[in-house]
Design an enzyme around this catalytic site. Sequence first.
Site, PDB file in Angstrom:
ATOM      1  N   HIS A  54      33.428  36.030   5.998  1.00  0.00           N
ATOM      2  CA  HIS A  54      34.384  36.318   6.877  1.00  0.00           C
ATOM      3  C   HIS A  54      34.660  35.259   7.957  1.00  0.00           C
ATOM      4  O   HIS A  54      35.587  34.736   8.233  1.00  0.00           O
ATOM      5  CB  HIS A  54      34.585  37.704   7.537  1.00  0.00           C
ATOM      6  CG  HIS A  54      35.234  38.789   6.658  1.00  0.00           C
ATOM      7  ND1 HIS A  54      34.628  39.904   6.246  1.00  0.00           N
ATOM      8  CD2 HIS A  54      36.502  38.632   5.983  1.00  0.00           C
ATOM      9  CE1 HIS A  54      35.427  40.510   5.654  1.00  0.00           C
ATOM     10  NE2 HIS A  54      36.551  39.907   5.488  1.00  0.00           N
TER      11      HIS A  54
ATOM     12  N   GLU B 212      39.786  36.581 -22.842  1.00  0.00           N
ATOM     13  CA  GLU B 212      38.469  36.157 -22.197  1.00  0.00           C
ATOM     14  C   GLU B 212      37.330  36.365 -22.909  1.00  0.00           C
ATOM     15  O   GLU B 212      36.233  36.048 -22.682  1.00  0.00           O
ATOM     16  CB  GLU B 212      38.487  36.548 -20.734  1.00  0.00           C
ATOM     17  CG  GLU B 212      38.381  38.179 -20.614  1.00  0.00           C
ATOM     18  CD  GLU B 212      38.286  38.467 -19.261  1.00  0.00           C
ATOM     19  OE1 GLU B 212      38.179  37.921 -18.222  1.00  0.00           O
ATOM     20  OE2 GLU B 212      38.758  40.051 -18.791  1.00  0.00           O
TER      21      GLU B 212
ATOM     22  N   ASP C 105      35.316  33.873 -17.976  1.00  0.00           N
ATOM     23  CA  ASP C 105      34.647  34.396 -18.968  1.00  0.00           C
ATOM     24  C   ASP C 105      34.607  33.913 -20.281  1.00  0.00           C
ATOM     25  O   ASP C 105      33.603  34.085 -21.115  1.00  0.00           O
ATOM     26  CB  ASP C 105      35.032  36.047 -19.084  1.00  0.00           C
ATOM     27  CG  ASP C 105      34.382  36.874 -18.042  1.00  0.00           C
ATOM     28  OD1 ASP C 105      33.052  36.563 -17.583  1.00  0.00           O
ATOM     29  OD2 ASP C 105      35.033  37.973 -17.317  1.00  0.00           O
TER      30      ASP C 105
ATOM     31  N   CYS D 226      44.383  32.405 -15.432  1.00  0.00           N
ATOM     32  CA  CYS D 226      44.025  32.953 -14.138  1.00  0.00           C
ATOM     33  C   CYS D 226      42.616  32.621 -13.861  1.00  0.00           C
ATOM     34  O   CYS D 226      42.037  32.946 -12.692  1.00  0.00           O
ATOM     35  CB  CYS D 226      44.276  34.131 -14.029  1.00  0.00           C
ATOM     36  SG  CYS D 226      43.283  35.448 -15.201  1.00  0.00           S
TER      37      CYS D 226
HETATM   38  C1  PEP Z   1      38.113  35.151 -15.900  1.00  0.00           C
HETATM   39  O1  PEP Z   1      37.141  35.621 -16.294  1.00  0.00           O
HETATM   40  O2  PEP Z   1      38.263  33.726 -16.191  1.00  0.00           O
HETATM   41  C2  PEP Z   1      38.801  35.868 -14.793  1.00  0.00           C
HETATM   42  C3  PEP Z   1      39.848  35.460 -14.155  1.00  0.00           C
HETATM   43  O3  PEP Z   1      38.275  37.118 -14.406  1.00  0.00           O
HETATM   44  P1  PEP Z   1      37.058  37.408 -13.412  1.00  0.00           P
HETATM   45  O4  PEP Z   1      36.761  35.940 -12.894  1.00  0.00           O
HETATM   46  O5  PEP Z   1      37.424  38.236 -12.442  1.00  0.00           O
HETATM   47  O6  PEP Z   1      35.860  37.808 -14.370  1.00  0.00           O
HETATM   48 MG    MG Z   2      37.032  37.652 -16.509  1.00  0.00          MG
END
Ligand code: PEP
Ligand code: MG
Length: 575
Positions: free
Chosen positions: A226, A465, A489, A536
Amino acid sequence: MHTRVIRAIGIEKTEGNALECIQGKCIVGGIAVGRIEIYKEKQIAITYIRAEDVTSELTRYEKACAVAIGQLQDLYEKAVCELGESEAQVFAAQTMFLQDEEYHASVKGWIEGKHTNAEYAVDKTGKWYAQKLQQLNDEYMRERSQDVKDVSDRVLSILIGDLSKSVVSSRRDASVPAASECGICEGTRMEEKIVFAKDLTPGQTMQMDKAYVRGFVTTTGSKNSHAAILAGAMNIPAVSGIEIRQEWNGKLAAVDGLNGKVYIEPDEQTLEILSMQSKAVEQRRIQLEELKGKKTITKSGKTVKLYANIAGKQDVAAVLENDAEGIGLFRTEFLYLNRNDYPTEEEQFLLYKYVVEAMQGKPVVIRTMDIGADKTVDYMGLAHEENPALGYRAIRICLTRKNIFRVQLRAILRAAVYGRVRILLPMIISVDEIRDTRELLDEVREELRSEGYRCGEVQLGVMIETPAAVMISKELAEEVDFFSVGTNDLTQYTLALDRQNAELDVFYNPYHPAVLRMLEIVISNAHEAGIEVGICGELAADVQMTKALVEMGIDELSVAPTKILQLRDLICQIN
Ligand code: PEP
Ligand code: MG
């Protein structure tokens, strides 16, 4: 600059001009120059003293809590005025912690059960909570232990100020001027400062006089803390990972937050170079501001959606501030962490509704909880696993403990009334997982309607993933409305490399041809089925990959809010 760089255990030292350049970690970008002020926390020594009068000890504790809550509320208001609602949330969270029944029960347990003085009880309780948080695998959660420490120290300081104190000593390092003397907290120092500290709590960061504090250098602390978030909001460059030496106190320092470097006694030439860099950074920021409200479109007319990743309510302000076109990944599992019981349907509904309404019709992709692997939750009673990343995780928990999943799905469907909601399922490896989820969604929708609730329309998508999901992406694409590739992942599982293991960082390669070929397969199968595909994972924010990803045909990139404008700029320059 005429220098020779010596590399010795992470230290770059430039000889010949009394300049030392130390490499640390980038926390907040930007460049700052000022005199070093080494900040030392008050060392509070707490000893056990038997409390003969338990009632008066309890009263002292309750009064101290009330004062602390008042102080936190003042800090909250100050932060709202100076930095905004989002940044002020840390003080709201600290207030809530101080109102937590379990925390009170623990302190009272020490006083009543063991007849301890209030200071001892607060100290023990604070340390116990901080230690529990420190043991979690999740870096974000580990950083929260600093908040717990901050809160307990605040109560302790108030108790120590109490004349009926039972604390043996409260001392500060005599070699360091008091905060009020040196002006780094609330005083009136006349000179620009770079504050060097072992670590900084959010409270300390907030109380610093922004008129004089130009930069932060700490030994510990990550981008997720934070304090770092506040420093970022205050636009104060910061670097961590620096071992601080007392003899630096009072010397000139320059902080290069962009490259994670700290210069001690920089020479003229270094200062000149840094000043040029600083002007360039500021110009870039102003330039990027111009892109707010603009479309993200290549020169040849391909539109790419730029969405933001969030972990909770606290990130929404940054999403709006950086003009994200939607939320591409709401990691809802954070709602389940760091608590003693499951979040209720109402609590989840209110949170999702808040986010959906804040986005005013822009899409919000809510990923159903991805608990497991590094995100563990005690109250779920999950068994210890030898290989948690390959274990009982995400959709596997949801579809085998449907009661938990139902609560989340109900909350999402209810929140969907207020905007455009998409549900994203993590860790998918089969078509059946999607069909089972759809079945459950239908049941839950019926159930809600029969209870008189309104349900919104939702789209359903899956995270790609796992290599399995890539290999069956053709079949998966027939079942869902969109794909979102989790490259974090996907890289881990494709390369058989534990993403949590820092020693493997040198091998962790998201540009590996195997990963990139998988991306091509997924994009092609998605488009053949007429659905959109986004990324993502962190690769989405990697500016070295932006052109390649757009050329591969990616439809959407979801990244940290602060990366949005930079990516928009890059995409708009692609032919
Ligand atoms: C990923 O695996 O790329 C993802 C976006 O999920 P996390 O990083 O939350 O596992
Ligand atoms: Mg993931």
